[in-house]
Design a protein around this motif. Structure first.
Motif, PDB file in Angstrom:
ATOM      1  N   ILE A   1       0.834  -1.206   0.000  1.00  7.88           N
ATOM      2  CA  ILE A   1       0.000   0.000   0.000  1.00  7.88           C
ATOM      3  C   ILE A   1       0.866   1.252   0.000  1.00  7.88           C
ATOM      4  O   ILE A   1       0.685   2.168  -0.807  1.00  7.88           O
ATOM      5  CB  ILE A   1      -0.945  -0.009   1.217  1.00  7.88           C
ATOM      6  CG1 ILE A   1      -2.026  -1.066   1.050  1.00  7.88           C
ATOM      7  CG2 ILE A   1      -1.574   1.376   1.428  1.00  7.88           C
ATOM      8  CD1 ILE A   1      -2.855  -1.310   2.290  1.00  7.88           C
ATOM      9  N   ILE A   2       1.845   1.301   0.897  1.00  2.00           N
ATOM     10  CA  ILE A   2       2.649   2.518   1.045  1.00  2.00           C
ATOM     11  C   ILE A   2       3.505   2.773  -0.185  1.00  2.00           C
ATOM     12  O   ILE A   2       3.572   3.909  -0.676  1.00  2.00           O
ATOM     13  CB  ILE A   2       3.513   2.444   2.319  1.00  2.00           C
ATOM     14  CG1 ILE A   2       2.621   2.453   3.563  1.00  2.00           C
ATOM     15  CG2 ILE A   2       4.496   3.617   2.369  1.00  2.00           C
ATOM     16  CD1 ILE A   2       3.366   2.337   4.884  1.00  2.00           C
ATOM     17  N   TRP A   3       4.186   1.758  -0.736  1.00  2.00           N
ATOM     18  CA  TRP A   3       5.029   2.039  -1.905  1.00  2.00           C
ATOM     19  C   TRP A   3       4.174   2.436  -3.113  1.00  2.00           C
ATOM     20  O   TRP A   3       4.631   3.193  -3.963  1.00  2.00           O
ATOM     21  CB  TRP A   3       5.981   0.916  -2.206  1.00  2.00           C
ATOM     22  CG  TRP A   3       5.471  -0.338  -2.858  1.00  2.00           C
ATOM     23  CD1 TRP A   3       4.700  -0.443  -3.990  1.00  2.00           C
ATOM     24  CD2 TRP A   3       5.743  -1.689  -2.451  1.00  2.00           C
ATOM     25  NE1 TRP A   3       4.466  -1.756  -4.308  1.00  2.00           N
ATOM     26  CE2 TRP A   3       5.104  -2.538  -3.388  1.00  2.00           C
ATOM     27  CE3 TRP A   3       6.481  -2.260  -1.417  1.00  2.00           C
ATOM     28  CZ2 TRP A   3       5.160  -3.929  -3.286  1.00  2.00           C
ATOM     29  CZ3 TRP A   3       6.543  -3.641  -1.332  1.00  2.00           C
ATOM     30  CH2 TRP A   3       5.879  -4.459  -2.249  1.00  2.00           C
ATOM     31  N   SER A   4       2.924   1.967  -3.167  1.00  2.00           N
ATOM     32  CA  SER A   4       2.037   2.383  -4.259  1.00  2.00           C
ATOM     33  C   SER A   4       1.603   3.834  -4.083  1.00  2.00           C
ATOM     34  O   SER A   4       1.606   4.617  -5.039  1.00  2.00           O
ATOM     35  CB  SER A   4       0.807   1.475  -4.321  1.00  2.00           C
ATOM     36  OG  SER A   4       1.169   0.146  -4.609  1.00  2.00           O
ATOM     37  N   LEU A   5       1.255   4.214  -2.870  1.00  2.00           N
ATOM     38  CA  LEU A   5       0.777   5.573  -2.612  1.00  2.00           C
ATOM     39  C   LEU A   5       1.889   6.605  -2.788  1.00  2.00           C
ATOM     40  O   LEU A   5       1.629   7.764  -3.146  1.00  2.00           O
ATOM     41  CB  LEU A   5       0.196   5.664  -1.197  1.00  2.00           C
ATOM     42  CG  LEU A   5      -1.036   4.795  -0.928  1.00  2.00           C
ATOM     43  CD1 LEU A   5      -1.491   4.968   0.519  1.00  2.00           C
ATOM     44  CD2 LEU A   5      -2.170   5.140  -1.888  1.00  2.00           C
ATOM     45  N   LEU A   6       3.139   6.191  -2.545  1.00  2.00           N
ATOM     46  CA  LEU A   6       4.259   7.127  -2.689  1.00  2.00           C
ATOM     47  C   LEU A   6       4.510   7.521  -4.141  1.00  2.00           C
ATOM     48  O   LEU A   6       5.247   8.465  -4.411  1.00  2.00           O
ATOM     49  CB  LEU A   6       5.536   6.527  -2.089  1.00  2.00           C
ATOM     50  CG  LEU A   6       5.617   6.509  -0.566  1.00  2.00           C
ATOM     51  CD1 LEU A   6       6.862   5.758  -0.102  1.00  2.00           C
ATOM     52  CD2 LEU A   6       5.622   7.922   0.001  1.00  2.00           C
ATOM     53  N   THR A   7       3.910   6.827  -5.084  1.00  2.00           N
ATOM     54  CA  THR A   7       4.071   7.181  -6.494  1.00  2.00           C
ATOM     55  C   THR A   7       3.092   8.271  -6.925  1.00  2.00           C
ATOM     56  O   THR A   7       3.179   8.762  -8.059  1.00  2.00           O
ATOM     57  CB  THR A   7       3.858   5.954  -7.403  1.00  2.00           C
ATOM     58  OG1 THR A   7       2.485   5.537  -7.347  1.00  2.00           O
ATOM     59  CG2 THR A   7       4.752   4.805  -6.990  1.00  2.00           C
ATOM     60  N   VAL A   8       2.163   8.642  -6.053  1.00  2.00           N
ATOM     61  CA  VAL A   8       1.128   9.620  -6.402  1.00  2.00           C
ATOM     62  C   VAL A   8       1.606  11.020  -6.037  1.00  2.00           C
ATOM     63  O   VAL A   8       1.655  11.388  -4.859  1.00  2.00           O
ATOM     64  CB  VAL A   8      -0.198   9.301  -5.681  1.00  2.00           C
ATOM     65  CG1 VAL A   8      -1.276  10.307  -6.087  1.00  2.00           C
ATOM     66  CG2 VAL A   8      -0.652   7.878  -5.988  1.00  2.00           C
ATOM     67  N   GLN A   9       1.960  11.799  -7.039  1.00  2.00           N
ATOM     68  CA  GLN A   9       2.410  13.171  -6.813  1.00  2.00           C
ATOM     69  C   GLN A   9       1.223  14.045  -6.399  1.00  2.00           C
ATOM     70  O   GLN A   9       0.104  13.869  -6.868  1.00  2.00           O
ATOM     71  CB  GLN A   9       3.052  13.735  -8.080  1.00  2.00           C
ATOM     72  CG  GLN A   9       4.201  12.900  -8.621  1.00  2.00           C
ATOM     73  CD  GLN A   9       5.338  12.771  -7.620  1.00  2.00           C
ATOM     74  OE1 GLN A   9       5.734  13.740  -6.978  1.00  2.00           O
ATOM     75  NE2 GLN A   9       5.870  11.566  -7.485  1.00  2.00           N
ATOM     76  N   GLY A  10       1.496  15.001  -5.514  1.00  2.00           N
ATOM     77  CA  GLY A  10       0.442  15.872  -5.024  1.00  2.00           C
ATOM     78  C   GLY A  10      -0.265  15.336  -3.800  1.00  2.00           C
ATOM     79  O   GLY A  10      -1.248  15.911  -3.333  1.00  2.00           O
ATOM     80  N   ALA A  11       0.241  14.197  -3.278  1.00  2.00           N
ATOM     81  CA  ALA A  11      -0.362  13.570  -2.099  1.00  2.00           C
ATOM     82  C   ALA A  11       0.703  13.315  -1.052  1.00  2.00           C
ATOM     83  O   ALA A  11       1.903  13.270  -1.351  1.00  2.00           O
ATOM     84  CB  ALA A  11      -1.044  12.259  -2.471  1.00  2.00           C
ATOM     85  N   ILE A  12       0.261  13.140   0.175  1.00  2.00           N
ATOM     86  CA  ILE A  12       1.135  12.829   1.299  1.00  2.00           C
ATOM     87  C   ILE A  12       0.639  11.539   1.947  1.00  2.00           C
ATOM     88  O   ILE A  12      -0.568  11.289   2.029  1.00  2.00           O
ATOM     89  CB  ILE A  12       1.139  13.985   2.319  1.00  2.00           C
ATOM     90  CG1 ILE A  12       2.101  15.090   1.870  1.00  2.00           C
ATOM     91  CG2 ILE A  12       1.505  13.507   3.718  1.00  2.00           C
ATOM     92  CD1 ILE A  12       2.109  16.305   2.774  1.00  2.00           C
ATOM     93  N   VAL A  13       1.575  10.718   2.388  1.00  2.00           N
ATOM     94  CA  VAL A  13       1.251   9.483   3.100  1.00  2.00           C
ATOM     95  C   VAL A  13       1.573   9.679   4.572  1.00  2.00           C
ATOM     96  O   VAL A  13       2.710   9.993   4.933  1.00  2.00           O
ATOM     97  CB  VAL A  13       2.041   8.286   2.542  1.00  2.00           C
ATOM     98  CG1 VAL A  13       1.681   7.006   3.302  1.00  2.00           C
ATOM     99  CG2 VAL A  13       1.778   8.113   1.053  1.00  2.00           C
ATOM    100  N   LEU A  14       0.584   9.504   5.417  1.00  2.00           N
ATOM    101  CA  LEU A  14       0.753   9.631   6.862  1.00  2.00           C
ATOM    102  C   LEU A  14       0.465   8.288   7.510  1.00  2.00           C
ATOM    103  O   LEU A  14      -0.650   7.770   7.433  1.00  2.00           O
ATOM    104  CB  LEU A  14      -0.204  10.693   7.423  1.00  2.00           C
ATOM    105  CG  LEU A  14      -0.265  10.817   8.949  1.00  2.00           C
ATOM    106  CD1 LEU A  14       1.085  11.227   9.524  1.00  2.00           C
ATOM    107  CD2 LEU A  14      -1.353  11.806   9.364  1.00  2.00           C
ATOM    108  N   GLU A  15       1.481   7.712   8.143  1.00  2.00           N
ATOM    109  CA  GLU A  15       1.290   6.431   8.819  1.00  2.00           C
ATOM    110  C   GLU A  15       1.038   6.675  10.301  1.00  2.00           C
ATOM    111  O   GLU A  15       1.819   7.356  10.974  1.00  2.00           O
ATOM    112  CB  GLU A  15       2.501   5.522   8.638  1.00  2.00           C
ATOM    113  CG  GLU A  15       2.282   4.143   9.248  1.00  2.00           C
ATOM    114  CD  GLU A  15       3.344   3.137   8.842  1.00  2.00           C
ATOM    115  OE1 GLU A  15       3.027   1.935   8.794  1.00  2.00           O
ATOM    116  OE2 GLU A  15       4.491   3.549   8.580  1.00  2.00           O
TER     117      GLU A  15
END
Length: 407
Positions: free
Chosen positions: A16-30
């Motif tokens: 999930i996290i490595w996929s979400l990190l490819t989305v520019q304009g977004a932030i991943v908060l764990e």
């Protein structure tokens, strides 16, 4: 999880996290302990993902865990929204918050009114399966939450679903697929889930004329988009010459356009040239023509089919993950519950053309011809212009077969 000697299979949370990190304009908060997030950063960096000012953690104290206090999460969401102004904040559960049952979706629901960014919750914490399960969940949640309903379909536009950053040389494969579709059908890519895409592209997914599925994990997402926008999808992974021709013809049929004849002719001529393999076979003397492939499900399927077309018996089709998230898996692709099971089979191979990951290749006997084709991989630099898919990918695979016969 069973004991492993080498590298464990990444969990659904990691996928999930490595996929979400490819989305520019977004932030991943764990939402979890800082150590959990910090430990995983080495893997994300090895995949070539940029996580500076993109991946954050709330950290947690013992009191937070015992009392179920989500104040840190609430404050982190507000701080990130004010400091970085992202369009989307993906809030991801850690293993700790998954165990204690924190209602992350509920927190995002009432915090949505406090921030400008769209909040999207991922409650999987690493206990629902391996990374293939995480990929499937990511694709589904992204297409359910981000595409805008008022998108108008545009001719000649497509989305890619199922391009995992975990796959070795995935960027090369996407480059090849885009090049082929541009040359043969004059199509252009909008969003690519999940390999170097953006929030804007995900929001515009509804304008695509067709969705192209390059990984079985993306089928559920493609079916949802078909229901929501009426967008047809093509599930075809272009490995080998005939696989590439079939891929172009299927996509062409979906958009109502025939592929450029000269492109098809060029690829078919190369396919006919595979008859030269018989000469290399004779040069190899009495060496048995056999191969083994280890990697993600679609890679094992596609590369295995190309090898068999070349007259090589594929004795082992070894899936590197479980088949839990795979829709209707074929019978001859095998998944392994224990590391020791596939290790034993790899170590017993002799005089075999072996396509696999770095761990498997290091454990294989020296008599085998070894080709790195899947993750995990140890090299720090990964080519972005040397695909396994498409016409150029088939060229590369054919060279490996020829080298095997000449060894």
């Amino acid at each position: 999880m069973s004991l492993v000697r080498f590298l464990p299979i990444p969990s659904d949370r990691m996928g999930i996290i490595w996929s979400l990190l490819t989305v520019q304009g977004a932030i991943v908060l764990e939402y979890g302990p800082a150590g959990t997030t910090h430990y995983s950063m080495g893997l994300y960096g090895g995949l070539g993902l940029r996580f500076q000012n993109r991946l954050f953690t709330t950290h947690m104290s013992e009191d937070d865990v015992v009392m179920g206090d989500v104040t840190r999460l609430e404050e982190a969401i507000i701080e990130l929204d004010k400091s970085y102004a992202p369009k989307v904040i993906f809030v991801v559960a850690s293993s700790v918050t998954a165990v204690i049952g924190t209602d992350i979706k509920g927190v995002c629901r009432y915090m949505q009114n406090e921030v400008k960014a769209k909040l999207v919750a991922f409650e999987q914490g690493g206990f629902r399966g391996d990374y293939s399960v995480g990929l499937a969940e990511t694709y589904k949640l992204l297409v359910r939450n981000l595409p805008q309903k008022d998108a108008v379909q545009e001719a000649g536009v497509y989305n890619i679903i199922g391009a995992s950053a975990w796959r070795y040389r995935m960027a090369s494969d996407i480059w090849e697929v885009k090049s082929l579709l541009s040359e043969a059908l004059d199509l252009r890519c909008n969003a690519c889930l999940c390999c170097d895409t953006s929030v804007d592209e995900l929001q515009a997914m509804g304008k695509a004329q067709v969705n192209i599925v390059l990984g079985n994990e993306g089928l559920a997402a493609a079916k949802y988009l078909e229901e929501k926008f009426g967008t047809p999808y093509v599930y075809a992974v272009p490995y080998g010459y005939s696989g590439t021709v079939s891929f172009l013809e299927q996509v062409g049929a979906a958009v109502g356009k025939a592929p450029e004849p000269m492109v098809l002719m060029r690829i078919k001529m190369k396919e006919k040239g595979m008859s030269m393999l018989s000469m290399f076979a004779m040069m190899g003397g009495s060496k048995p023509r056999q191969a083994a492939v280890k990697g993600d499900y679609d890679l094992v399927q596609g590369v295995g089919a190309f090898l068999e077309q070349a007259g090589i018996s594929v004795t082992h089709k070894m899936c590197a993950h479980s088949l839990k998230a795979i829709t209707e898996p074929v019978a001859d692709v095998e998944a392994y519950a224990e590391e020791g099971e596939w290790l034993q089979e790899i170590r017993e191979l002799r005089d075999t053309l072996l396509f696999a990951d770095d761990v498997a290749l290091t454990q294989a006997d020296a008599s085998n011809t070894k080709v790195l084709i899947s993750a995990p991989f140890m090299n720090g630099v990964v080519a972005t212009h040397m695909p396994f898919m498409g016409e150029k990918g088939a060229d590369f695979l054919l060279e490996q077969i020829q080298g095997y016969y000449q060894k």
